[in-house]
Scaffold this active site. Sequence first.
Site, PDB file in Angstrom:
ATOM      1  N   HIS A 107      -3.700   6.277  -0.121  1.00 48.58           N
ATOM      2  CA  HIS A 107      -4.002   4.895  -0.493  1.00 48.58           C
ATOM      3  C   HIS A 107      -5.469   4.612  -0.207  1.00 48.58           C
ATOM      4  CE1 HIS A 107      -4.280   0.595  -0.456  1.00 48.58           C
ATOM      5  NE2 HIS A 107      -4.339   0.533   0.871  1.00 48.58           N
ATOM      6  N   CYS A 160       0.798  -1.221   0.000  1.00 44.71           N
ATOM      7  CA  CYS A 160       0.000   0.000   0.000  1.00 44.71           C
ATOM      8  C   CYS A 160       0.837   1.281   0.000  1.00 44.71           C
ATOM      9  CB  CYS A 160      -0.933  -0.023   1.205  1.00 44.71           C
ATOM     10  SG  CYS A 160      -1.747  -1.626   1.432  1.00 44.71           S
ATOM     11  N   ASN A 184      -9.976  -2.138  -3.413  1.00 45.44           N
ATOM     12  CA  ASN A 184      -8.628  -1.881  -2.907  1.00 45.44           C
ATOM     13  C   ASN A 184      -7.641  -2.673  -3.754  1.00 45.44           C
ATOM     14  OD1 ASN A 184      -6.169  -1.908  -1.525  1.00 45.44           O
ATOM     15  ND2 ASN A 184      -7.118  -1.978   0.488  1.00 45.44           N
TER      16      ASN A 184
END
Length: 333
Positions: A257, A115, A287
Amino acid sequence: MPYAQIGPIAVHLPEKVETNEELQREFPRWDLALIEEKTGIRQRYIAAENETSSDLAVAAAEKLFAEQQIDPNSIDFVLFCTQTPDYPLPTTSCLIQDRLALPTHCGALDFNLGCSGYVYGLAVADGLIQSGVAKRILFLTAETYTKYIDPADRSLRTIFADGAAATLVTAGDTPSLRGFKFGSDGSGADMLIVGDGGARAPDDAIPPRHRKRWKSRLYMDGPSLINFTVDAVPQLIEQVLQQEQLTDADISQYLMHQATWKMLDELRIRLDLAPERLPIELADIGNTVSCTLPILIDQLRKSGRLDRESVNMLIGFGVGLSWAGCVWQDLAG
């Protein structure tokens, strides 16, 4: 001295789309309405069984080359960020160099970060350009996290998605990326981990932080990750601002993120930010780990929400534990 500029970005997503409606039909007992309220995610893109991160990355690069009329021979370095490489070895970026027919004098480097990987990669690219080692860098991020997830895993299947982004990082005369700050805390490795597939035997691997409820190879302790994030990110922001002698009022948008809606909303509350200053754009994509920031930048550019005058902050955080941030102006957008 030349400085790195974030040039054009191309995004490639797998063909298969998985919606919450489909999941609800497959698992009638799941409360998808409540899950969607917390994650902010309506659908995700899923790589095919035989589709790997390099396949997605190559498709994103080919799209970038075609849309921007980029000569592959002009690329002098490939950076590839992924936590789902095709093989333990050889280096996936070398395979990508060959598949894209890039020149053999082109450097190729993989790095394993999730991430926070996009910000780390921009720092590496900036160093390569400022040192004169490279002038035109193909920075690729690609992930197939869904291959680590059991189909019945309610906690992970509703969040993670697959995808790739190709960013052309070029040399410019004006600094557009500055104030890089990093952090790492390996004591939190047990919050988000795949404990098999590497050289360490699974029975000698770091155990998950709490009882593993699902059969997925990937384990995530969501509440602990949220606690880590709302503590680490405000400190990171303050460090970047202090280094660059800026204040919150100087920052137009905090581009973070795209983990889940709940995590980003917790940060908005903690930082006391208006919604438009911390955009959340993951509902129809999910995600995608290292790909969320370039995808977000691409979305903001296309919707006209970035300009050359605005000063923004790029922030990545998560698996590792690892976090990174920097100040950015879209001078090449």
